[in-house]
Design an enzyme around this catalytic site. Structure first.
Site, PDB file in Angstrom:
ATOM      1  N   HIS A  58      65.003 -11.982  82.538  1.00 56.23           N
ATOM      2  CA  HIS A  58      64.741 -13.134  83.413  1.00 56.23           C
ATOM      3  C   HIS A  58      64.822 -14.385  82.537  1.00 56.23           C
ATOM      4  O   HIS A  58      64.019 -14.536  81.599  1.00 56.23           O
ATOM      5  CB  HIS A  58      63.325 -13.072  83.979  1.00 56.23           C
ATOM      6  CG  HIS A  58      63.149 -12.153  85.138  1.00 56.23           C
ATOM      7  ND1 HIS A  58      63.173 -10.789  85.052  1.00 56.23           N
ATOM      8  CD2 HIS A  58      62.917 -12.438  86.456  1.00 56.23           C
ATOM      9  CE1 HIS A  58      62.972 -10.258  86.240  1.00 56.23           C
ATOM     10  NE2 HIS A  58      62.811 -11.235  87.120  1.00 56.23           N
ATOM     11  N   GLU A  65      65.353 -19.196  85.137  1.00 54.08           N
ATOM     12  CA  GLU A  65      64.893 -19.246  86.533  1.00 54.08           C
ATOM     13  C   GLU A  65      64.130 -20.568  86.694  1.00 54.08           C
ATOM     14  O   GLU A  65      64.508 -21.418  87.495  1.00 54.08           O
ATOM     15  CB  GLU A  65      63.991 -18.038  86.838  1.00 54.08           C
ATOM     16  CG  GLU A  65      63.480 -17.977  88.275  1.00 54.08           C
ATOM     17  CD  GLU A  65      62.566 -16.762  88.516  1.00 54.08           C
ATOM     18  OE1 GLU A  65      62.077 -16.153  87.541  1.00 54.08           O
ATOM     19  OE2 GLU A  65      62.339 -16.438  89.705  1.00 54.08           O
ATOM     20  N   HIS A  90      62.457  -6.190  92.627  1.00 55.10           N
ATOM     21  CA  HIS A  90      61.250  -5.610  92.018  1.00 55.10           C
ATOM     22  C   HIS A  90      60.619  -4.628  92.995  1.00 55.10           C
ATOM     23  O   HIS A  90      60.306  -5.007  94.136  1.00 55.10           O
ATOM     24  CB  HIS A  90      60.251  -6.723  91.691  1.00 55.10           C
ATOM     25  CG  HIS A  90      60.732  -7.675  90.634  1.00 55.10           C
ATOM     26  ND1 HIS A  90      60.272  -7.639  89.332  1.00 55.10           N
ATOM     27  CD2 HIS A  90      61.644  -8.682  90.682  1.00 55.10           C
ATOM     28  CE1 HIS A  90      60.873  -8.596  88.624  1.00 55.10           C
ATOM     29  NE2 HIS A  90      61.712  -9.247  89.420  1.00 55.10           N
ATOM     30  N   HIS A 112      69.003  -6.880  91.459  1.00 50.12           N
ATOM     31  CA  HIS A 112      67.751  -7.526  91.024  1.00 50.12           C
ATOM     32  C   HIS A 112      66.730  -7.494  92.157  1.00 50.12           C
ATOM     33  O   HIS A 112      66.702  -8.374  93.023  1.00 50.12           O
ATOM     34  CB  HIS A 112      68.037  -8.974  90.588  1.00 50.12           C
ATOM     35  CG  HIS A 112      66.863  -9.640  89.930  1.00 50.12           C
ATOM     36  ND1 HIS A 112      66.935 -10.216  88.680  1.00 50.12           N
ATOM     37  CD2 HIS A 112      65.589  -9.830  90.337  1.00 50.12           C
ATOM     38  CE1 HIS A 112      65.756 -10.725  88.354  1.00 50.12           C
ATOM     39  NE2 HIS A 112      64.929 -10.504  89.356  1.00 50.12           N
ATOM     40  N   HIS A 144      68.540 -14.428  87.322  1.00 44.64           N
ATOM     41  CA  HIS A 144      68.527 -15.796  87.856  1.00 44.64           C
ATOM     42  C   HIS A 144      69.494 -16.689  87.072  1.00 44.64           C
ATOM     43  O   HIS A 144      70.635 -16.836  87.456  1.00 44.64           O
ATOM     44  CB  HIS A 144      67.100 -16.389  87.903  1.00 44.64           C
ATOM     45  CG  HIS A 144      66.135 -15.538  88.664  1.00 44.64           C
ATOM     46  ND1 HIS A 144      66.013 -15.604  90.024  1.00 44.64           N
ATOM     47  CD2 HIS A 144      65.248 -14.592  88.251  1.00 44.64           C
ATOM     48  CE1 HIS A 144      65.098 -14.730  90.424  1.00 44.64           C
ATOM     49  NE2 HIS A 144      64.625 -14.108  89.369  1.00 44.64           N
ATOM     50  N   ASP A 191      65.088  -9.966  95.151  1.00 46.91           N
ATOM     51  CA  ASP A 191      64.023 -10.206  94.171  1.00 46.91           C
ATOM     52  C   ASP A 191      62.691  -9.574  94.608  1.00 46.91           C
ATOM     53  O   ASP A 191      62.287  -8.551  94.074  1.00 46.91           O
ATOM     54  CB  ASP A 191      63.862 -11.712  93.921  1.00 46.91           C
ATOM     55  CG  ASP A 191      63.245 -12.040  92.576  1.00 46.91           C
ATOM     56  OD1 ASP A 191      63.054 -11.106  91.777  1.00 46.91           O
ATOM     57  OD2 ASP A 191      62.961 -13.226  92.320  1.00 46.91           O
TER      58      ASP A 191
END
Ligand SMILES: O=c1[nH]cnc2c1ncn2[C@@H]1O[C@H](CO)[C@@H](O)[C@H]1O
Length: 420
Positions: A274, A277, A78, A76, A298, A356
């Protein structure tokens, strides 16, 4: 300088690659992709996002932060949250885009989060720099290539990197993001460029990557195209679909997202979402039951619904945990010793540790592992176990997954049972 640092950290196999890169760069080649690798800042001085806000750090990771110096899997992260600050400056200069700071230190201060905020505020940070990268072919390929170098340097041997093709495009996207003028870079071409950058990175560094294309909660009209792109590029490195963005603004997924995920199921495209979270456990439930997510991004708030949590534990659902992120986005208590992953670990749950958005959190995977060890009681044994679980839960085809698992077993000195 580089060589001395490497020796101190003892990166083993990685050092060969970094040495090769340094050598080539020192050879005066300088051109093409290699010049990219020389731009990384080594001198940040900011407040590190650790348990205590007084901790200082001067580099993305320091030798003492390397607590698990073995091959790792990251599921995970980005791409647009993992760009080098120097690259943003270089591209802005080339394109004649003015930024509020023209040094790495200055721009870093503007982009990074130093204290916990809300997910909504955190997401605004992308607006500080995405207009520089979006719509620029060279920049997009470059960030993908540099991402591979950075991850290889952290000891990641397999990574699934995610991004929204629409957020990097400037045509065939409505509305055009980041106040860009209409250009000629479509979401489809963005995927091709990222694939090229990742492939070049696979060639030059000891790491394998696959990508995940993101739908965004507030942009349901883009979702059908996202799943079409997943289908089109499934044999060229794209392995899954994701739903990212602000869970706190709209909790239930729009019908367009649902339709995209239904198409993903029908087409055999892997799915992560997602959820949980900052949103309530009902979002996690919807992700799993309606969107048929195979992994949860998450998922911390799952713990608030014990029935759901037990059900997901029984299903061996994979949770993509991002420790430093969860503190700075305000998703979890800022006291790491109360982090939900401690409960996940005690219950033998299936989860990974991830960065992340390391650019915005000014972090690295080493810092996440360090945090887990220092404040959450993680051991070497648990790091190994969670990386094996991560490899088992990755979206590679079975044969490639087996090869990855063999690589980890070998690196961890684990004897595998042989079937007679
Ligand atoms: O932690 C997060 N939660 C939700 N959405 C996120 C997070 N980090 C990044 N993005 C969103 O995903 C997009 C595609 O990469 C990013 O542009 C950002 O809007």
């Amino acid at each position: 300088m580089y060589i001395m640092r490497r020796a101190a950290v003892g990166w083993g196999r990685l050092s060969v690659v970094i040495s090769a890169r340094d050598l080539r760069a020192n050879d005066g080649g300088g051109g093409g992709e290699l010049s990219f690798s020389r731009t990384r800042t080594r001198t940040r001085t900011i407040t590190a996002p650790l348990h205590t806000s007084s901790a200082k750090m001067t580099e993305p990771f320091l030798p003492e932060h390397v607590v698990f110096n073995k091959p790792k899997v990251e599921l995970h992260v980005h791409l647009d949250g993992a760009i080098r600050v120097q690259t943003i400056l270089d591209v802005a200069k080339r394109r004649g885009i003015s930024l509020p700071a023209d040094t790495v230190e200055g721009l870093t201060q503007i982009i990074i989060l130093q204290q916990p905020v809300t997910l909504t505020k955190f997401l605004c940070k992308f607006g500080e720099y995405m207009h520089v990268i979006a719509g620029d072919r060279e920049a997009i390929k470059r960030i993908a290539y540099e991402f591979m170098e950075d991850k290889a340097r952290e000891g990641v041997v397999y990574v699934e990197v995610r991004y929204s093709p629409h957020l990097l495009a400037n045509t065939k996207v409505e509305p055009i993001p980041w106040d860009q003028k209409e250009g000629d870079l479509s979401p489809d071409e963005v995927v091709r460029l990222v694939n090229e950058g990742l492939n070049d990175g696979q060639r030059d560094f000891p790491i394998k990557a696959r990508s995940i294309l993101c739908c965004l909660r507030h942009m349901p009209s883009w979702s059908m195209e996202v799943v079409k792109l997943c289908k089109k590029y499934r044999d060229k490195g794209v392995v899954a679909i994701d739903l990212a963005g602000d869970e706190s603004l709209n909790c239930e997924a729009f019908p367009e997202h649902r339709m995209a995920y239904e198409k993903a199921v029908r087409s055999g495209i892997h799915r992560t979402v997602h959820a949980g979270e900052v949103g309530p456990p009902s979002v996690v439930k919807e992700a799993v039951e309606v969107l048929k997510a195979e992994r949860v991004g998450h998922g911390y708030r799952t713990l608030e619904d014990q029935d759901l949590y037990k059900k997901l534990l029984a299903q061996n659902m994979h949770f993509e945990i991002c420790p430093i992120s969860s503190r700075l986005t305000g998703a979890c208590d800022s006291d790491f010793t109360k982090h939900p992953v401690i409960r996940f670990r005690e219950d033998g749950a299936n989860y990974s540790l991830n960065t992340d958005d390391p650019l915005i959190f000014n972090s690295s995977l080493h810092l996440d592992y360090y945090t887990a060890q220092k404040y959450m009681g993680f051991t070497e044994e648990e790091f190994q176990r969670l990386n094996i679980s991560s490899a088992q839960s990755c979206f590679l085809p079975e044969e490639e997954k087996k090869a990855l698992l063999n690589q980890l077993h070998e690196a961890y000195g684990m004897v595998q049972s042989t079937a007679f």
